[in-house]
Design a protein around this motif. Structure first.
Motif, PDB file in Angstrom:
ATOM      1  N   TYR A 255       0.863  -1.180   0.000  1.00  0.00           N
ATOM      2  CA  TYR A 255       0.000   0.000   0.000  1.00  0.00           C
ATOM      3  C   TYR A 255       0.900   1.230   0.000  1.00  0.00           C
ATOM      4  CZ  TYR A 255      -4.190  -2.752   1.126  1.00  0.00           C
ATOM      5  OH  TYR A 255      -5.238  -3.623   1.093  1.00  0.00           O
ATOM      6  N   TRP A 256       0.290   2.379  -0.288  1.00  0.00           N
ATOM      7  CA  TRP A 256       1.025   3.621  -0.081  1.00  0.00           C
ATOM      8  C   TRP A 256       0.388   4.346   1.099  1.00  0.00           C
ATOM      9  CZ3 TRP A 256      -0.907   8.693  -1.161  1.00  0.00           C
ATOM     10  CH2 TRP A 256      -2.163   8.736  -1.798  1.00  0.00           C
ATOM     11  N   ALA A 257       1.248   4.969   1.898  1.00  0.00           N
ATOM     12  CA  ALA A 257       0.796   5.517   3.181  1.00  0.00           C
ATOM     13  C   ALA A 257       1.131   7.004   3.297  1.00  0.00           C
ATOM     14  CB  ALA A 257       1.433   4.737   4.327  1.00  0.00           C
ATOM     15  N   THR A 258       0.201   7.724   3.904  1.00  0.00           N
ATOM     16  CA  THR A 258       0.421   9.115   4.300  1.00  0.00           C
ATOM     17  C   THR A 258       0.312   9.184   5.817  1.00  0.00           C
ATOM     18  OG1 THR A 258      -1.946   9.521   3.935  1.00  0.00           O
ATOM     19  CG2 THR A 258      -0.452  10.085   2.125  1.00  0.00           C
ATOM     20  N   ALA A 259       0.459  10.387   6.384  1.00  0.00           N
ATOM     21  CA  ALA A 259       0.456  10.534   7.844  1.00  0.00           C
ATOM     22  C   ALA A 259      -0.499  11.645   8.252  1.00  0.00           C
ATOM     23  CB  ALA A 259       1.867  10.834   8.343  1.00  0.00           C
ATOM     24  N   TYR A 260      -1.127  11.488   9.406  1.00  0.00           N
ATOM     25  CA  TYR A 260      -2.000  12.538   9.946  1.00  0.00           C
ATOM     26  C   TYR A 260      -1.926  12.519  11.465  1.00  0.00           C
ATOM     27  CZ  TYR A 260      -5.806   9.477  11.615  1.00  0.00           C
ATOM     28  OH  TYR A 260      -6.558   8.565  12.307  1.00  0.00           O
ATOM     29  N   THR A 261      -2.405  13.631  12.060  1.00  0.00           N
ATOM     30  CA  THR A 261      -2.452  13.743  13.508  1.00  0.00           C
ATOM     31  C   THR A 261      -3.704  14.506  13.901  1.00  0.00           C
ATOM     32  OG1 THR A 261      -1.265  14.528  15.479  1.00  0.00           O
ATOM     33  CG2 THR A 261      -1.066  15.850  13.487  1.00  0.00           C
TER      34      THR A 261
ATOM     35  N   VAL B 133      -3.511   4.083   2.846  1.00  0.00           N
ATOM     36  CA  VAL B 133      -3.798   4.149   4.278  1.00  0.00           C
ATOM     37  C   VAL B 133      -3.196   5.433   4.827  1.00  0.00           C
ATOM     38  CG1 VAL B 133      -3.905   1.647   4.609  1.00  0.00           C
ATOM     39  CG2 VAL B 133      -1.713   2.821   4.862  1.00  0.00           C
ATOM     40  N   ASP B 134      -3.776   5.927   5.914  1.00  0.00           N
ATOM     41  CA  ASP B 134      -3.313   7.141   6.573  1.00  0.00           C
ATOM     42  C   ASP B 134      -2.923   6.770   8.001  1.00  0.00           C
ATOM     43  OD1 ASP B 134      -2.685   9.789   6.468  1.00  0.00           O
ATOM     44  OD2 ASP B 134      -4.716  10.536   6.807  1.00  0.00           O
ATOM     45  N   LEU B 135      -1.630   6.922   8.324  1.00  0.00           N
ATOM     46  CA  LEU B 135      -1.111   6.479   9.608  1.00  0.00           C
ATOM     47  C   LEU B 135      -1.139   7.628  10.616  1.00  0.00           C
ATOM     48  CD1 LEU B 135       2.030   4.467   8.374  1.00  0.00           C
ATOM     49  CD2 LEU B 135      -0.372   3.744   8.530  1.00  0.00           C
ATOM     50  N   PHE B 136      -1.608   7.339  11.812  1.00  0.00           N
ATOM     51  CA  PHE B 136      -1.687   8.371  12.853  1.00  0.00           C
ATOM     52  C   PHE B 136      -0.326   8.487  13.560  1.00  0.00           C
ATOM     53  CE2 PHE B 136      -2.387  10.138  17.010  1.00  0.00           C
ATOM     54  CZ  PHE B 136      -3.366  11.091  16.823  1.00  0.00           C
TER      55      PHE B 136
ATOM     56  N   GLU C  67       6.346  14.610  13.223  1.00  0.00           N
ATOM     57  CA  GLU C  67       6.472  13.215  12.825  1.00  0.00           C
ATOM     58  C   GLU C  67       5.775  12.958  11.504  1.00  0.00           C
ATOM     59  OE1 GLU C  67       6.656  10.449  16.728  1.00  0.00           O
ATOM     60  OE2 GLU C  67       4.888  11.755  16.620  1.00  0.00           O
ATOM     61  N   CYS C  68       4.658  13.632  11.295  1.00  0.00           N
ATOM     62  CA  CYS C  68       3.921  13.461  10.034  1.00  0.00           C
ATOM     63  C   CYS C  68       4.770  13.948   8.861  1.00  0.00           C
ATOM     64  CB  CYS C  68       2.611  14.233  10.083  1.00  0.00           C
ATOM     65  SG  CYS C  68       1.401  13.558  11.253  1.00  0.00           S
ATOM     66  N   PHE C  69       5.442  15.123   9.053  1.00  0.00           N
ATOM     67  CA  PHE C  69       6.276  15.652   7.965  1.00  0.00           C
ATOM     68  C   PHE C  69       7.483  14.741   7.719  1.00  0.00           C
ATOM     69  CE2 PHE C  69       4.118  19.799   8.696  1.00  0.00           C
ATOM     70  CZ  PHE C  69       3.706  20.025   7.394  1.00  0.00           C
ATOM     71  N   GLN C  70       8.042  14.210   8.787  1.00  0.00           N
ATOM     72  CA  GLN C  70       9.191  13.314   8.623  1.00  0.00           C
ATOM     73  C   GLN C  70       8.789  12.043   7.840  1.00  0.00           C
ATOM     74  OE1 GLN C  70      10.650  12.584  12.580  1.00  0.00           O
ATOM     75  NE2 GLN C  70      11.857  14.493  12.641  1.00  0.00           N
ATOM     76  N   PHE C  71       7.604  11.576   8.113  1.00  0.00           N
ATOM     77  CA  PHE C  71       7.174  10.364   7.424  1.00  0.00           C
ATOM     78  C   PHE C  71       6.846  10.657   5.966  1.00  0.00           C
ATOM     79  CE2 PHE C  71       4.033   7.248   5.995  1.00  0.00           C
ATOM     80  CZ  PHE C  71       4.657   6.042   6.331  1.00  0.00           C
ATOM     81  N   GLY C  72       6.089  11.719   5.741  1.00  0.00           N
ATOM     82  CA  GLY C  72       5.727  12.096   4.386  1.00  0.00           C
ATOM     83  C   GLY C  72       4.820  11.064   3.728  1.00  0.00           C
ATOM     84  N   VAL C  73       5.190  10.666   2.534  1.00  0.00           N
ATOM     85  CA  VAL C  73       4.454   9.645   1.772  1.00  0.00           C
ATOM     86  C   VAL C  73       5.433   8.517   1.446  1.00  0.00           C
ATOM     87  CG1 VAL C  73       3.145   9.128  -0.307  1.00  0.00           C
ATOM     88  CG2 VAL C  73       2.912  11.374   0.794  1.00  0.00           C
ATOM     89  N   ARG C  74       5.067   7.312   1.838  1.00  0.00           N
ATOM     90  CA  ARG C  74       5.961   6.169   1.623  1.00  0.00           C
ATOM     91  C   ARG C  74       5.162   4.926   1.193  1.00  0.00           C
ATOM     92  NH1 ARG C  74      11.066   6.864   4.552  1.00  0.00           N
ATOM     93  NH2 ARG C  74      11.002   8.843   5.705  1.00  0.00           N
ATOM     94  N   ASP C  75       5.864   4.067   0.476  1.00  0.00           N
ATOM     95  CA  ASP C  75       5.296   2.745   0.178  1.00  0.00           C
ATOM     96  C   ASP C  75       5.508   1.842   1.388  1.00  0.00           C
ATOM     97  OD1 ASP C  75       4.426   3.325  -2.397  1.00  0.00           O
ATOM     98  OD2 ASP C  75       6.400   2.879  -3.268  1.00  0.00           O
ATOM     99  N   CYS C  76       4.462   1.065   1.680  1.00  0.00           N
ATOM    100  CA  CYS C  76       4.520   0.178   2.855  1.00  0.00           C
ATOM    101  C   CYS C  76       4.085  -1.234   2.486  1.00  0.00           C
ATOM    102  CB  CYS C  76       3.601   0.699   3.963  1.00  0.00           C
ATOM    103  SG  CYS C  76       4.080   2.301   4.626  1.00  0.00           S
ATOM    104  N   ILE C  77       4.576  -2.166   3.279  1.00  0.00           N
ATOM    105  CA  ILE C  77       4.055  -3.529   3.204  1.00  0.00           C
ATOM    106  C   ILE C  77       3.185  -3.745   4.423  1.00  0.00           C
ATOM    107  CG2 ILE C  77       4.602  -5.984   3.196  1.00  0.00           C
ATOM    108  CD1 ILE C  77       7.204  -5.334   1.821  1.00  0.00           C
ATOM    109  N   ILE C  78       1.961  -4.142   4.180  1.00  0.00           N
ATOM    110  CA  ILE C  78       1.021  -4.402   5.273  1.00  0.00           C
ATOM    111  C   ILE C  78       0.841  -5.908   5.408  1.00  0.00           C
ATOM    112  CG2 ILE C  78      -1.359  -4.142   6.078  1.00  0.00           C
ATOM    113  CD1 ILE C  78      -1.463  -1.430   4.833  1.00  0.00           C
TER     114      ILE C  78
END
Length: 363
Positions: free
Chosen positions: A259-265, A327-330, A336-347
């Motif tokens: 999946y590709w993941a973004t971050a939120y808070t 998916v959007d990771l909390f 921390e959200c900016f550091q993570f940015g947008v990344r490909d993930c294995i779920i």
């Protein structure tokens, strides 16, 4: 001269008397010879063969011998008067081999049906018995028939479910070194089988249903590859169907996908701190497209580059921009959200879990 004439008259008279005695004797001899040599016609039936034999013999066994028909030990015959002569019917004995529920026996038959033969021998033929040939089959020499006692039943029983041994490659362990993380524990299942017994012995077993009542626990073994002996030992080790956490806890997953993941808070505008399912927004409660990942699904998330191990997460939230394999990771902070940015993930999907939050969203 007179003496010669008297002798001639006496001789003639004697010849007449002799002739009178001889004629009845000849007639008697002729009558006796006709009686002794009277011819009798026999019509002999031997299966499909019919033989007509004329003889002076009166003994049927002798007649058959004269006609060239030999009788075996089990052969017999019957006689009766017929329109064309005396009828002789040869009955050839048929040797029948019967396997009666595992016990072999031989019987002699003379052309009866199989049912008549088995009835005569008192061989069982009830609903629990199977005969290898139709019962209306006429017997024949060399015939082989089996009668089997067949019982079918369903059996329900519990049995152990063996555990599997799973090996995970561990770069931080020396090559060939093994470390048992989890000892295997057998499970238990309830089985329902259809069982067939033939002559009292089990011949076939078919499983109809298996219900695992206690899942087995796999034996998990770390197997060293020696590739990175000084590496970070706080990283999870992921193997075939298992994830070994640095704490030693073992997670099992059913499948994995990218999946590709973004971050939120929750410290941003429009975030209330409450998820779509009514739970508290927090690390591990992530937003998903619920048509792709159902709410309540438990996961273990790692970025493809290995920099971020997000860890265990549960699908509890959604968002207008979260569609498909997104998916959007909390995270706790905006930084921390900016550091993570947008990344490909294995779920890694850990399977369904019992939902502990607000269930209003499910209605």
């Amino acid at each position: 001269m007179q003496r010669l004439i008297a002798f001639a008259k006496a001789r003639k008279k004697w010849l007449k008397r002799g002739a009178a005695c001889v004629v009845p004797l000849v007639l008697l001899v002729l009558m006796l010879s006709q009686t002794a040599f009277a011819q009798i016609t026999y019509v002999i039936t031997d299966g499909d063969q019919v033989v007509v034999h004329t003889t002076s013999a009166s003994d049927p066994a002798a007649v058959l011998h004269e006609a060239g028909l030999q009788l075996g030990e089990e052969d017999t015959y019957t006689t009766q008067a017929g329109t064309e002569g005396t009828e002789i019917t040869v009955r050839r004995g048929q040797i029948i081999t019967i396997d009666n529920c595992g016990v072999q026996l031989q019987a002699c038959s003379y052309g009866e049906t199989l049912e008549e033969l088995l009835t005569r021998l008192e061989v069982p033929m009830g609903t629990d018995y199977q005969v290898s040939l139709p019962l209306d089959t006429e017997t024949y020499d060399g015939m082989h028939v089996s009668v089997e006692w067949v019982v079918e039943e369903e059996q329900t029983y519990t049995a152990e479910v063996p555990f599997e041994t799973v090996y995970c490659d561990a770069p931080t362990l020396a090559l060939g070194e093994e470390k048992v993380v989890t000892e295997g524990v057998p499970g238990e299942a309830l089985y329902t089988d259809h069982v067939t017994y033939v002559n009292g012995e089990e011949s076939q077993r078919e499983n109809l249903k298996t219900e695992v009542t206690t899942e087995p626990v796999s034996r998990v073994v770390l197997r060293g590859t020696g590739e990175d002996l000084d590496g970070d030992k706080n990283q999870p080790i992921i193997g075939n169907g298992v994830i070994v956490l640095p704490s030693g806890e073992v997670l099992t997953y059913t499948h994995a996908d990218q999946y590709w993941a973004t971050a939120y808070t929750s410290w941003v505008e429009d975030c209330t701190g409450t998820t779509a399912t009514g739970t508290q927004a927090r690390v591990g409660a992530i937003a998903v497209d619920p048509t792709v990942i159902p709410y309540g699904t438990r996961m273990f998330i790692v970025t493809n580059d290995g920099e971020y191990v997000y860890g265990i997460a549960t699908a509890e939230d959604c968002g207008g921009g979260i569609k498909g394999n997104h998916v959007d990771l909390f995270f706790n902070t905006v930084e921390e959200c900016f550091q993570f940015g947008v990344r490909d993930c294995i779920i890694y999907f850990l399977g369904d879990a019992e939902w502990q939050g607000d269930t209003d969203w499910q209605e």
